[in-house]
Design a protein around this motif. Structure first.
Motif, PDB file in Angstrom:
ATOM      1  N   CYS A  33       0.839  -1.210   0.000  1.00 25.53           N
ATOM      2  CA  CYS A  33       0.000   0.000   0.000  1.00 25.53           C
ATOM      3  C   CYS A  33       0.870   1.255   0.000  1.00 25.53           C
ATOM      4  O   CYS A  33       0.560   2.222  -0.698  1.00 25.53           O
ATOM      5  N   SER A  34       1.960   1.243   0.764  1.00 25.10           N
ATOM      6  CA  SER A  34       2.863   2.398   0.806  1.00 25.10           C
ATOM      7  C   SER A  34       3.497   2.652  -0.554  1.00 25.10           C
ATOM      8  O   SER A  34       3.634   3.802  -0.975  1.00 25.10           O
ATOM      9  N   SER A  35       3.873   1.595  -1.247  1.00 21.93           N
ATOM     10  CA  SER A  35       4.476   1.789  -2.569  1.00 21.93           C
ATOM     11  C   SER A  35       3.449   2.288  -3.583  1.00 21.93           C
ATOM     12  O   SER A  35       3.795   2.999  -4.524  1.00 21.93           O
ATOM     13  N   LEU A  36       2.182   1.956  -3.385  1.00 21.22           N
ATOM     14  CA  LEU A  36       1.138   2.408  -4.310  1.00 21.22           C
ATOM     15  C   LEU A  36       0.892   3.910  -4.234  1.00 21.22           C
ATOM     16  O   LEU A  36       0.427   4.503  -5.201  1.00 21.22           O
ATOM     17  N   VAL A  37       1.187   4.527  -3.099  1.00 18.24           N
ATOM     18  CA  VAL A  37       0.945   5.957  -2.959  1.00 18.24           C
ATOM     19  C   VAL A  37       2.225   6.783  -3.096  1.00 18.24           C
ATOM     20  O   VAL A  37       2.219   7.987  -2.852  1.00 18.24           O
ATOM     21  N   SER A  38       3.311   6.152  -3.532  1.00 18.24           N
ATOM     22  CA  SER A  38       4.562   6.886  -3.726  1.00 18.24           C
ATOM     23  C   SER A  38       4.494   7.714  -5.012  1.00 18.24           C
ATOM     24  O   SER A  38       3.706   7.430  -5.910  1.00 18.24           O
ATOM     25  N   ASN A  39       5.321   8.734  -5.083  1.00 14.75           N
ATOM     26  CA  ASN A  39       5.355   9.593  -6.275  1.00 14.75           C
ATOM     27  C   ASN A  39       5.781   8.819  -7.518  1.00 14.75           C
ATOM     28  O   ASN A  39       5.271   9.061  -8.612  1.00 14.75           O
ATOM     29  N   ASP A  40       6.712   7.871  -7.373  1.00 14.62           N
ATOM     30  CA  ASP A  40       7.171   7.081  -8.518  1.00 14.62           C
ATOM     31  C   ASP A  40       6.030   6.270  -9.122  1.00 14.62           C
ATOM     32  O   ASP A  40       5.873   6.214 -10.338  1.00 14.62           O
ATOM     33  N   PHE A  41       5.228   5.640  -8.274  1.00 13.62           N
ATOM     34  CA  PHE A  41       4.116   4.849  -8.781  1.00 13.62           C
ATOM     35  C   PHE A  41       3.077   5.744  -9.453  1.00 13.62           C
ATOM     36  O   PHE A  41       2.522   5.396 -10.496  1.00 13.62           O
ATOM     37  N   LEU A  42       2.808   6.914  -8.862  1.00 12.09           N
ATOM     38  CA  LEU A  42       1.829   7.829  -9.460  1.00 12.09           C
ATOM     39  C   LEU A  42       2.285   8.322 -10.829  1.00 12.09           C
ATOM     40  O   LEU A  42       1.474   8.475 -11.743  1.00 12.09           O
ATOM     41  N   LYS A  43       3.594   8.555 -11.003  1.00  9.91           N
ATOM     42  CA  LYS A  43       4.126   8.935 -12.315  1.00  9.91           C
ATOM     43  C   LYS A  43       3.895   7.829 -13.328  1.00  9.91           C
ATOM     44  O   LYS A  43       3.518   8.083 -14.471  1.00  9.91           O
ATOM     45  N   THR A  44       4.140   6.603 -12.912  1.00  4.26           N
ATOM     46  CA  THR A  44       3.940   5.454 -13.793  1.00  4.26           C
ATOM     47  C   THR A  44       2.481   5.357 -14.221  1.00  4.26           C
ATOM     48  O   THR A  44       2.183   5.138 -15.400  1.00  4.26           O
ATOM     49  N   VAL A  45       1.571   5.543 -13.294  1.00  4.09           N
ATOM     50  CA  VAL A  45       0.137   5.471 -13.611  1.00  4.09           C
ATOM     51  C   VAL A  45      -0.251   6.591 -14.577  1.00  4.09           C
ATOM     52  O   VAL A  45      -0.995   6.368 -15.526  1.00  4.09           O
ATOM     53  N   GLU A  46       0.257   7.795 -14.341  1.00  7.14           N
ATOM     54  CA  GLU A  46      -0.051   8.915 -15.234  1.00  7.14           C
ATOM     55  C   GLU A  46       0.444   8.641 -16.648  1.00  7.14           C
ATOM     56  O   GLU A  46      -0.230   8.957 -17.622  1.00  7.14           O
ATOM     57  N   GLU A  47       1.628   8.050 -16.768  1.00  9.66           N
ATOM     58  CA  GLU A  47       2.163   7.734 -18.092  1.00  9.66           C
ATOM     59  C   GLU A  47       1.301   6.677 -18.779  1.00  9.66           C
ATOM     60  O   GLU A  47       1.051   6.763 -19.979  1.00  9.66           O
ATOM     61  N   GLU A  48       0.838   5.700 -18.026  1.00  9.38           N
ATOM     62  CA  GLU A  48       0.020   4.644 -18.607  1.00  9.38           C
ATOM     63  C   GLU A  48      -1.359   5.166 -19.006  1.00  9.38           C
ATOM     64  O   GLU A  48      -1.948   4.699 -19.964  1.00  9.38           O
ATOM     65  N   GLU A  49      -1.870   6.157 -18.280  1.00 10.07           N
ATOM     66  CA  GLU A  49      -3.186   6.716 -18.595  1.00 10.07           C
ATOM     67  C   GLU A  49      -3.170   7.526 -19.889  1.00 10.07           C
ATOM     68  O   GLU A  49      -4.210   7.763 -20.479  1.00 10.07           O
ATOM     69  N   GLN A  50      -2.007   7.941 -20.328  1.00  8.06           N
ATOM     70  CA  GLN A  50      -1.917   8.723 -21.551  1.00  8.06           C
ATOM     71  C   GLN A  50      -2.328   7.908 -22.766  1.00  8.06           C
ATOM     72  O   GLN A  50      -2.784   8.461 -23.750  1.00  8.06           O
ATOM     73  N   GLY A  51      -2.182   6.639 -22.712  1.00  8.73           N
ATOM     74  CA  GLY A  51      -2.501   5.801 -23.858  1.00  8.73           C
ATOM     75  C   GLY A  51      -1.280   5.633 -24.750  1.00  8.73           C
ATOM     76  O   GLY A  51      -0.316   6.402 -24.697  1.00  8.73           O
ATOM     77  N   ILE A  52      -1.336   4.630 -25.592  1.00 11.06           N
ATOM     78  CA  ILE A  52      -0.184   4.292 -26.427  1.00 11.06           C
ATOM     79  C   ILE A  52       0.107   5.372 -27.468  1.00 11.06           C
ATOM     80  O   ILE A  52       1.251   5.659 -27.785  1.00 11.06           O
ATOM     81  N   PHE A  53      -0.932   5.998 -28.009  1.00 12.45           N
ATOM     82  CA  PHE A  53      -0.738   7.010 -29.039  1.00 12.45           C
ATOM     83  C   PHE A  53       0.016   8.219 -28.486  1.00 12.45           C
ATOM     84  O   PHE A  53       1.001   8.676 -29.075  1.00 12.45           O
ATOM     85  N   LYS A  54      -0.423   8.731 -27.340  1.00  8.61           N
ATOM     86  CA  LYS A  54       0.249   9.892 -26.744  1.00  8.61           C
ATOM     87  C   LYS A  54       1.664   9.555 -26.314  1.00  8.61           C
ATOM     88  O   LYS A  54       2.578  10.353 -26.473  1.00  8.61           O
ATOM     89  N   ARG A  55       1.873   8.365 -25.749  1.00  8.23           N
ATOM     90  CA  ARG A  55       3.227   7.978 -25.334  1.00  8.23           C
ATOM     91  C   ARG A  55       4.156   7.912 -26.533  1.00  8.23           C
ATOM     92  O   ARG A  55       5.297   8.354 -26.473  1.00  8.23           O
ATOM     93  N   THR A  56       3.663   7.357 -27.639  1.00  7.37           N
ATOM     94  CA  THR A  56       4.484   7.261 -28.842  1.00  7.37           C
ATOM     95  C   THR A  56       4.829   8.653 -29.359  1.00  7.37           C
ATOM     96  O   THR A  56       5.981   8.928 -29.718  1.00  7.37           O
ATOM     97  N   LEU A  57       3.841   9.544 -29.394  1.00  8.17           N
ATOM     98  CA  LEU A  57       4.102  10.918 -29.845  1.00  8.17           C
ATOM     99  C   LEU A  57       5.096  11.623 -28.926  1.00  8.17           C
ATOM    100  O   LEU A  57       5.987  12.332 -29.407  1.00  8.17           O
ATOM    101  N   ASN A  58       4.950  11.434 -27.634  1.00  8.84           N
ATOM    102  CA  ASN A  58       5.884  12.056 -26.689  1.00  8.84           C
ATOM    103  C   ASN A  58       7.303  11.563 -26.912  1.00  8.84           C
ATOM    104  O   ASN A  58       8.256  12.338 -26.877  1.00  8.84           O
TER     105      ASN A  58
END
Length: 120
Positions: A86-111
């Motif tokens: 649970c502690s690792s789920l609320v860390s800044n590193d995990f939140l960054k990973t989730v934000e990147e995944e929420e962008q979708g494959i198209f946006k990640r590829t463009l970035n």
């Protein structure tokens, strides 16, 4: 009045700052609020009764008074995760990973394409 300031400082010694939650850590937020409240040093300019109530509430949290009073029988959360998970789920590193995944494959590829063009 100076006893309030000293009590808060003593309370903060027992309240750790979690570096994995930088900018979102409760311990750091409380430290910042104490600095603001006692801007003139040991003299608290506000309502002393409210200050005492807030101190007592924070003290109960820091001492895990309710966790001791009502102990849990299970060592996992509603999701079946341990405290460490649970502690690792609320860390800044995990939140960054989730934000990147929420962008979708198209946006990640463009970035990635635009980042590679900028670095050339």
């Amino acid at each position: 009045m100076s006893s309030s300031h000293r009590r808060f400082l003593q309370l903060l010694k027992n309240w750790p700052v979690d570096p994995s939650k930088q900018g979102r850590d409760l311990g750091q937020h409380i430290r910042d609020q104490v600095k603001i409240a006692f801007v003139n040093g040991e003299v608290f300019p506000g309502n002393q009764q409210k200050c005492d109530l807030e101190y007592l509430a924070l003290k109960r949290i820091s001492e895990s008074q309710h966790a001791k009073q009502y102990p849990r029988t299970l060592k996992s959360s509603a999701l079946g995760l341990s405290l460490e998970e649970c502690s690792s789920l609320v860390s800044n590193d995990f939140l960054k990973t989730v934000e990147e995944e929420e962008q979708g494959i198209f946006k990640r590829t463009l970035n990635k394409i635009f980042k590679s063009k900028d670095s050339k």
